[in-house]
Write a protein that holds these residues in place. Sequence first.
Motif, mmCIF file in Angstrom:
data_model
loop_
_atom_site.group_PDB
_atom_site.id
_atom_site.type_symbol
_atom_site.label_atom_id
_atom_site.label_comp_id
_atom_site.label_asym_id
_atom_site.label_seq_id
_atom_site.Cartn_x
_atom_site.Cartn_y
_atom_site.Cartn_z
ATOM 1 N N ALA A 55 0.808 -1.212 0.029
ATOM 2 C CA ALA A 55 0.057 0.055 0.123
ATOM 3 C C ALA A 55 0.803 1.309 -0.053
ATOM 4 O O ALA A 55 0.320 2.333 -0.484
ATOM 5 C CB ALA A 55 -0.876 -0.029 1.192
ATOM 6 N N LEU A 63 -4.797 -0.254 -7.101
ATOM 7 C CA LEU A 63 -5.373 -0.989 -5.900
ATOM 8 C C LEU A 63 -6.614 -1.378 -6.371
ATOM 9 O O LEU A 63 -7.104 -2.790 -5.818
ATOM 10 C CB LEU A 63 -5.048 -0.283 -4.634
ATOM 11 N N VAL A 81 -3.135 -6.234 1.464
ATOM 12 C CA VAL A 81 -2.518 -5.146 1.337
ATOM 13 C C VAL A 81 -1.734 -4.754 2.525
ATOM 14 O O VAL A 81 -1.742 -4.884 3.611
ATOM 15 C CB VAL A 81 -3.756 -3.966 1.322
#
Length: 358
Positions: A55, A63, A81
């Motif tokens: 992330a 994403l 993530v």
Amino acid sequence: MRITKEKLLKRIEAHDLPAALLCCGQEAFFHNEILAALRASYAGEGGWGYEVVDAASLDPAKLAASAGTLSFGGGTKVTVVRSAHKLKKDQFEALQRIVAHPAKERKVVIMAERELKASDKLMAWAKKHKIDICHFLSPKSRELNAWLTQQAGARDYSLDQAAVDFMVDLSAGNLMALSQMLEKLDLFREKKTRIALADVEDLLQDTFEKRVYDCVNAVFAISISEGKVPPALREQAAKELHRVLRFDPREGILQIIRALSREAFALLKYHDLRDKGSTTEAIAKELRLGTREWLLQKEYPARARAWPAEKLHRLLKRLAEVDLAVRTTGRDPEAMLEQVVIGNLAPTSVEEFDEIFL
């Protein structure tokens, strides 16, 4: 809703993950345990149903697209993530769009490799959206021996108590380091089912943790007399320091700082307890030495003579300055630490100062 690690592992095995999940805690061993379980259950042939993204550097649109795309063949897809505590506003918004439309075929596991307070943005966000939260709690000091014994038993061998105490001391309670030690012992123990202290010392001789341990021992073995460090001890400290830094300079510096600081604090406490007239048993209990109580007769008296309280205070101040240099730009932390360890004992460059002792 809170979910325990044990229950989470069972749900992963049963392919019964919630649509969104937050895992937090600073113990890397538990994060790796969950990642291994997810990979085993969801990766499948070719790994189409499982992916791990970072992330901290991921584009929000990618994403959302990555987590939103179902796995090859239409099965369940799990997107992990990592470094979620570094999420930015636009990344939060992308995750929010995913979480707001849960699907049976799509699972998102958000991992924050740090302790999160209730006031932290990520924790507040997870609670607001009713995301399941799994908080990894590191074992307390008194629980480490039982944890280590259990882990060894799972590998079909056992450790004697002296070996357990030594490994806990060597690793400073780091579960990932302990797990790696157990794997190495398992690999080289051959047919032995009972591992003694001598076996542990021999098999772990070239590990990162053992080098840090030896480096700390070398530093506190140094006895300064009239501003001079005995050449043999200076050479020993230098040798062990450079062995540690060959593994990983930045992590090596941080590990040595932590280990030296722990020992300095222990010696300060030893000074205080001895000045109060505490018994050997009371000191051993306060310092949590366990079966290593022999240190109070063999090493601590000599260390305390070489390192009076005022010098320990100065050492801790120097180590704090090295730690600051590691985390900020400017001065060279490796050069600063080298002076502390080898005997120049002040975090200044050798170009500016020659021999400055604590």
